[in-house]
Design a protein around this motif. Structure first.
Motif, PDB file in Angstrom:
ATOM      1  N   THR A 109      -4.441  27.071 -13.284  1.00  0.00           N
ATOM      2  CA  THR A 109      -4.295  27.280 -11.837  1.00  0.00           C
ATOM      3  C   THR A 109      -5.166  26.326 -11.036  1.00  0.00           C
ATOM      4  OG1 THR A 109      -3.836  29.610 -12.229  1.00  0.00           O
ATOM      5  CG2 THR A 109      -4.446  28.984  -9.995  1.00  0.00           C
ATOM      6  N   ALA A 110      -6.399  26.111 -11.480  1.00  0.00           N
ATOM      7  CA  ALA A 110      -7.315  25.239 -10.744  1.00  0.00           C
ATOM      8  C   ALA A 110      -6.773  23.812 -10.662  1.00  0.00           C
ATOM      9  CB  ALA A 110      -8.688  25.251 -11.408  1.00  0.00           C
ATOM     10  N   LEU A 111      -6.299  23.314 -11.831  1.00  0.00           N
ATOM     11  CA  LEU A 111      -5.737  21.957 -11.848  1.00  0.00           C
ATOM     12  C   LEU A 111      -4.464  21.884 -11.002  1.00  0.00           C
ATOM     13  CD1 LEU A 111      -5.752  19.072 -12.915  1.00  0.00           C
ATOM     14  CD2 LEU A 111      -4.525  19.893 -14.952  1.00  0.00           C
ATOM     15  N   PHE A 112      -3.651  22.928 -11.097  1.00  0.00           N
ATOM     16  CA  PHE A 112      -2.414  22.973 -10.324  1.00  0.00           C
ATOM     17  C   PHE A 112      -2.709  22.854  -8.826  1.00  0.00           C
ATOM     18  CE2 PHE A 112       0.445  25.679  -7.801  1.00  0.00           C
ATOM     19  CZ  PHE A 112       1.632  24.981  -7.948  1.00  0.00           C
ATOM     20  N   GLU A 113      -3.671  23.645  -8.339  1.00  0.00           N
ATOM     21  CA  GLU A 113      -3.983  23.634  -6.921  1.00  0.00           C
ATOM     22  C   GLU A 113      -4.607  22.289  -6.493  1.00  0.00           C
ATOM     23  OE1 GLU A 113      -6.431  27.036  -6.261  1.00  0.00           O
ATOM     24  OE2 GLU A 113      -4.743  28.462  -6.353  1.00  0.00           O
ATOM     25  N   LYS A 114      -5.436  21.728  -7.402  1.00  0.00           N
ATOM     26  CA  LYS A 114      -6.047  20.433  -7.099  1.00  0.00           C
ATOM     27  C   LYS A 114      -4.973  19.339  -6.945  1.00  0.00           C
ATOM     28  CE  LYS A 114      -9.305  17.070  -9.109  1.00  0.00           C
ATOM     29  NZ  LYS A 114      -8.334  16.001  -9.359  1.00  0.00           N
ATOM     30  N   LEU A 115      -4.053  19.319  -7.907  1.00  0.00           N
ATOM     31  CA  LEU A 115      -2.971  18.317  -7.855  1.00  0.00           C
ATOM     32  C   LEU A 115      -2.048  18.540  -6.658  1.00  0.00           C
ATOM     33  CD1 LEU A 115      -2.039  18.119 -11.639  1.00  0.00           C
ATOM     34  CD2 LEU A 115      -3.164  16.344 -10.280  1.00  0.00           C
ATOM     35  N   ARG A 116      -1.796  19.797  -6.331  1.00  0.00           N
ATOM     36  CA  ARG A 116      -0.939  20.102  -5.180  1.00  0.00           C
ATOM     37  C   ARG A 116      -1.565  19.573  -3.889  1.00  0.00           C
ATOM     38  NH1 ARG A 116      -0.256  26.290  -3.963  1.00  0.00           N
ATOM     39  NH2 ARG A 116      -2.441  25.887  -3.372  1.00  0.00           N
ATOM     40  N   ASP A 117      -2.893  19.732  -3.761  1.00  0.00           N
ATOM     41  CA  ASP A 117      -3.582  19.225  -2.565  1.00  0.00           C
ATOM     42  C   ASP A 117      -3.558  17.701  -2.525  1.00  0.00           C
ATOM     43  OD1 ASP A 117      -4.122  21.823  -1.856  1.00  0.00           O
ATOM     44  OD2 ASP A 117      -6.202  21.806  -2.615  1.00  0.00           O
ATOM     45  N   GLU A 118      -3.702  17.093  -3.717  1.00  0.00           N
ATOM     46  CA  GLU A 118      -3.659  15.629  -3.782  1.00  0.00           C
ATOM     47  C   GLU A 118      -2.284  15.097  -3.361  1.00  0.00           C
ATOM     48  OE1 GLU A 118      -4.743  14.361  -7.653  1.00  0.00           O
ATOM     49  OE2 GLU A 118      -6.866  14.920  -7.440  1.00  0.00           O
ATOM     50  N   VAL A 119      -1.225  15.734  -3.841  1.00  0.00           N
ATOM     51  CA  VAL A 119       0.138  15.302  -3.501  1.00  0.00           C
ATOM     52  C   VAL A 119       0.377  15.439  -2.005  1.00  0.00           C
ATOM     53  CG1 VAL A 119       2.582  15.889  -3.725  1.00  0.00           C
ATOM     54  CG2 VAL A 119       1.146  15.703  -5.764  1.00  0.00           C
ATOM     55  N   ALA A 120      -0.085  16.523  -1.421  1.00  0.00           N
ATOM     56  CA  ALA A 120       0.080  16.726   0.018  1.00  0.00           C
ATOM     57  C   ALA A 120      -0.624  15.626   0.796  1.00  0.00           C
ATOM     58  CB  ALA A 120      -0.449  18.092   0.423  1.00  0.00           C
ATOM     59  N   ALA A 121      -1.849  15.268   0.368  1.00  0.00           N
ATOM     60  CA  ALA A 121      -2.598  14.208   1.040  1.00  0.00           C
ATOM     61  C   ALA A 121      -1.916  12.857   0.860  1.00  0.00           C
ATOM     62  CB  ALA A 121      -4.028  14.160   0.501  1.00  0.00           C
ATOM     63  N   GLN A 122      -1.425  12.620  -0.371  1.00  0.00           N
ATOM     64  CA  GLN A 122      -0.742  11.350  -0.639  1.00  0.00           C
ATOM     65  C   GLN A 122       0.561  11.244   0.145  1.00  0.00           C
ATOM     66  OE1 GLN A 122      -0.575  11.829  -4.846  1.00  0.00           O
ATOM     67  NE2 GLN A 122      -2.470  10.659  -5.252  1.00  0.00           N
ATOM     68  N   ALA A 173       0.829  -1.203   0.000  1.00  0.00           N
ATOM     69  CA  ALA A 173       0.000   0.000   0.000  1.00  0.00           C
ATOM     70  C   ALA A 173       0.864   1.254   0.000  1.00  0.00           C
ATOM     71  CB  ALA A 173      -0.932  -0.006   1.213  1.00  0.00           C
ATOM     72  N   ALA A 174       1.952   1.223   0.778  1.00  0.00           N
ATOM     73  CA  ALA A 174       2.857   2.377   0.827  1.00  0.00           C
ATOM     74  C   ALA A 174       3.521   2.593  -0.527  1.00  0.00           C
ATOM     75  CB  ALA A 174       3.913   2.168   1.910  1.00  0.00           C
ATOM     76  N   GLU A 175       3.915   1.504  -1.189  1.00  0.00           N
ATOM     77  CA  GLU A 175       4.563   1.613  -2.498  1.00  0.00           C
ATOM     78  C   GLU A 175       3.576   2.120  -3.548  1.00  0.00           C
ATOM     79  OE1 GLU A 175       6.003  -2.319  -3.039  1.00  0.00           O
ATOM     80  OE2 GLU A 175       7.875  -1.982  -1.929  1.00  0.00           O
ATOM     81  N   THR A 176       2.313   1.656  -3.476  1.00  0.00           N
ATOM     82  CA  THR A 176       1.284   2.104  -4.421  1.00  0.00           C
ATOM     83  C   THR A 176       1.003   3.591  -4.233  1.00  0.00           C
ATOM     84  OG1 THR A 176       0.286  -0.103  -4.416  1.00  0.00           O
ATOM     85  CG2 THR A 176      -1.076   1.723  -5.210  1.00  0.00           C
ATOM     86  N   ALA A 177       0.864   4.002  -2.969  1.00  0.00           N
ATOM     87  CA  ALA A 177       0.607   5.419  -2.679  1.00  0.00           C
ATOM     88  C   ALA A 177       1.793   6.283  -3.098  1.00  0.00           C
ATOM     89  CB  ALA A 177       0.313   5.602  -1.192  1.00  0.00           C
ATOM     90  N   GLN A 178       3.014   5.761  -2.928  1.00  0.00           N
ATOM     91  CA  GLN A 178       4.209   6.506  -3.320  1.00  0.00           C
ATOM     92  C   GLN A 178       4.241   6.688  -4.838  1.00  0.00           C
ATOM     93  OE1 GLN A 178       7.215   7.549  -1.140  1.00  0.00           O
ATOM     94  NE2 GLN A 178       7.039   8.825  -2.972  1.00  0.00           N
ATOM     95  N   ALA A 179       3.845   5.644  -5.581  1.00  0.00           N
ATOM     96  CA  ALA A 179       3.815   5.736  -7.048  1.00  0.00           C
ATOM     97  C   ALA A 179       2.784   6.764  -7.502  1.00  0.00           C
ATOM     98  CB  ALA A 179       3.505   4.364  -7.647  1.00  0.00           C
ATOM     99  N   ALA A 180       1.625   6.785  -6.828  1.00  0.00           N
ATOM    100  CA  ALA A 180       0.588   7.762  -7.167  1.00  0.00           C
ATOM    101  C   ALA A 180       1.060   9.174  -6.853  1.00  0.00           C
ATOM    102  CB  ALA A 180      -0.693   7.447  -6.394  1.00  0.00           C
ATOM    103  N   GLN A 181       1.748   9.309  -5.759  1.00  0.00           N
ATOM    104  CA  GLN A 181       2.288  10.623  -5.389  1.00  0.00           C
ATOM    105  C   GLN A 181       3.294  11.099  -6.423  1.00  0.00           C
ATOM    106  OE1 GLN A 181       4.246  10.748  -1.524  1.00  0.00           O
ATOM    107  NE2 GLN A 181       5.455  12.515  -2.142  1.00  0.00           N
ATOM    108  N   ASN A 182       4.179  10.208  -6.845  1.00  0.00           N
ATOM    109  CA  ASN A 182       5.190  10.575  -7.835  1.00  0.00           C
ATOM    110  C   ASN A 182       4.545  10.986  -9.167  1.00  0.00           C
ATOM    111  OD1 ASN A 182       7.131   9.953  -5.946  1.00  0.00           O
ATOM    112  ND2 ASN A 182       7.540   7.901  -6.758  1.00  0.00           N
ATOM    113  N   LYS A 183       3.489  10.247  -9.544  1.00  0.00           N
ATOM    114  CA  LYS A 183       2.802  10.563 -10.797  1.00  0.00           C
ATOM    115  C   LYS A 183       2.127  11.936 -10.717  1.00  0.00           C
ATOM    116  CE  LYS A 183      -0.860   8.927 -13.871  1.00  0.00           C
ATOM    117  NZ  LYS A 183      -1.925   7.921 -14.080  1.00  0.00           N
ATOM    118  N   ALA A 184       1.436  12.196  -9.576  1.00  0.00           N
ATOM    119  CA  ALA A 184       0.768  13.489  -9.398  1.00  0.00           C
ATOM    120  C   ALA A 184       1.778  14.619  -9.351  1.00  0.00           C
ATOM    121  CB  ALA A 184      -0.072  13.460  -8.120  1.00  0.00           C
ATOM    122  N   ALA A 185       2.938  14.368  -8.769  1.00  0.00           N
ATOM    123  CA  ALA A 185       3.968  15.399  -8.676  1.00  0.00           C
ATOM    124  C   ALA A 185       4.442  15.815 -10.067  1.00  0.00           C
ATOM    125  CB  ALA A 185       5.142  14.884  -7.832  1.00  0.00           C
TER     126      ALA A 185
END
Length: 430
Positions: free
Chosen positions: A67-80, A43-55
């Motif tokens: 800007t909207a997409l940028f902020e959305k992705l930034r929030d997702e990366v922080a949560a991931q 699960a940690a490896e899967t979440a890390q891969a998703a984080q890397n992709k979003a980054a």
């Protein structure tokens, strides 16, 4: 330490071997914890891969001016990122729990270890020598007139408490001579490398050979975290701690003469008279680091090395293989060598020689690199007394005792005491 892959592949076989040691089935608990640990890691490896992709997508969104997409992705990366951190901590906690569980389990046993409840069920392998028939009542070592002036328990008790001794004069000289004879024999005849090691060690060294965490109460710890060695097995075996050695350097055979320290926590009331069971004593210890294919052969060789010392000293002995209820925590097979003590009228242990397989090597992460270039493998480790010096002194005194209270010394000791042959009643050598 056990290989989790072996337990995964053969859980019922693992439980069957543990049952020989009197333990209930444990593979179910181990495998459940292992599955939880692996699930968290995945699960940690899967979440890390998703984080890397979003980054990576953040950079593209920023470059496009969305800007909207940028902020959305930034929030997702922080949560991931927070999720990854949480999963990694949980995985680490489960990994530590699994390591602790595996570390608390004793070693597997060799197939030819006899089934039994205690030392009464040990099986004799061979014996050597015939106990002498005395025409007088045999005395224990501390009762001999020639010993009383050189073996002082009262002064030792004043200095340190019970289960200590002060040796002096000829008795101290004999004790030193025995250690020297043992070392010379193992170095010159048996091919061991003389080694001098510390008697204070780090906690991870005690863990590496299996004294910790299960048997901490049997040893002494200083206020700053060092441990006093219960035997030089700890230092000699840990020489290869964390190492990957070349196959052609095996076997590595060491011998050391050291002070040893044991609390004797589980021996209340046993052997309280004399110096048979002490908190501080000396031992000449043998350790071998071998190729897995050679460890059982090495076990027999080491047993013969220890037996040879007793034969030199003309001391009757018997060798037994320990049963399932008497064998030590880290051994897959053990030979105890028991010397005849006339004062007690029975055989008592003077050496224990054990083969530990890769049990200690896994705890120490000690490996060898195969000569054919294959994947590194764990070494096998062995240890054995060659011999316990104090007990050898007891055996020499009791087996050589004469009716008048003097002691005839074995011929092998004569060169080590200036050619003297007898310990006189007055404590002098002549």
């Amino acid at each position: 330490m056990h290989d989790i892959r072996v337990i995964r592949e053969n859980p019922s076989e693992f439980d069957a071997v543990m049952a020989r040691r009197g333990l209930a089935p444990v593979s179910g608990h181990i495998l459940k914890l292992d599955e939880e640990r692996r699930s968290k890691i995945l699960a940690a490896e899967t979440a890390q891969a998703a984080q890397n992709k979003a980054a990576k997508e953040i950079g593209a969104a920023k470059a496009s001016g969305d800007t909207a997409l940028f902020e959305k992705l930034r929030d997702e990366v922080a949560a991931q990122k927070a999720e990854v951190a949480t999963l990694q901590v949980e995985a680490k906690t489960l990994d530590a729990a699994l390591t602790e569980m595996l570390g608390a389990l004793p070693n597997l046993l060799h197939d030819d270890v006899p089934v039994g409840a205690d030392e009464a069920d040990n099986s004799e392998v061979r014996s050597w020598g015939t106990p002498a028939t005395l025409n007088f009542s045999a005395r224990e070592h501390f009762e001999l007139e020639c010993v009383k002036l050189g073996m002082d328990f009262e002064t030792a008790a004043k200095l340190s408490g019970s289960r200590f001794v002060v040796l002096s004069g000829s008795v101290a000289r004999l004790h030193r001579a025995l250690a020297q004879l043992m070392l010379d024999t193992h170095i010159e005849e048996n091919g061991l490398t003389e080694t001098w090691t510390p008697v204070l060690v780090k906690e991870e060294m005690m863990y590496g050979t299996g004294q910790l965490p299960k048997f901490g109460e049997d040893s002494y710890q200083t206020t700053n975290g060092w441990w006093l060695v219960p035997t030089a097995e700890v230092t000699l075996t840990n020489i290869v701690n964390g190492m990957t050695v070349e196959e052609n350097t095996l076997p590595r055979r060491f011998v050391a003469h050291t002070q040893c320290f044991r609390s004797e926590a589980g021996s209340a009331g046993r052997d309280t008279s004399g110096m048979l069971r002490q908190h501080q004593f000396e031992k000449v210890e043998m350790v071998s680091i071998t190729h897995p294919d050679k460890s059982l052969e090495e076990h027999d060789r080491m047993t013969r090395c220890a037996e040879g010392i007793l034969e030199k000293l003309e001391l009757p002995y018997r060798t037994v293989v320990l049963c399932t209820g008497d064998i030590g925590f880290g051994a897959i097979k053990t030979h105890d060598i028991e010397v005849w003590l006339p004062g007690q009228g029975k055989y008592r242990e003077i050496s224990s020689v054990s083969v530990c397989g890769d049990f200690q090597a896994r705890r120490m992460q000690a490996r060898f690199k195969p000569a054919d270039g294959g994947k590194p493998q764990h070494v096998h480790t062995l240890n054995g007394s060659g011999l316990a010096v104090g007990r050898a002194l007891i055996a020499v005194l009791e087996n050589g005792q004469q009716e008048d209270g003097s002691v005839i010394l074995p011929k092998a000791l004569h060169p080590y005491v200036g050619g003297k042959t007898t310990l006189n009643v007055d404590g002098s050598l002549c």
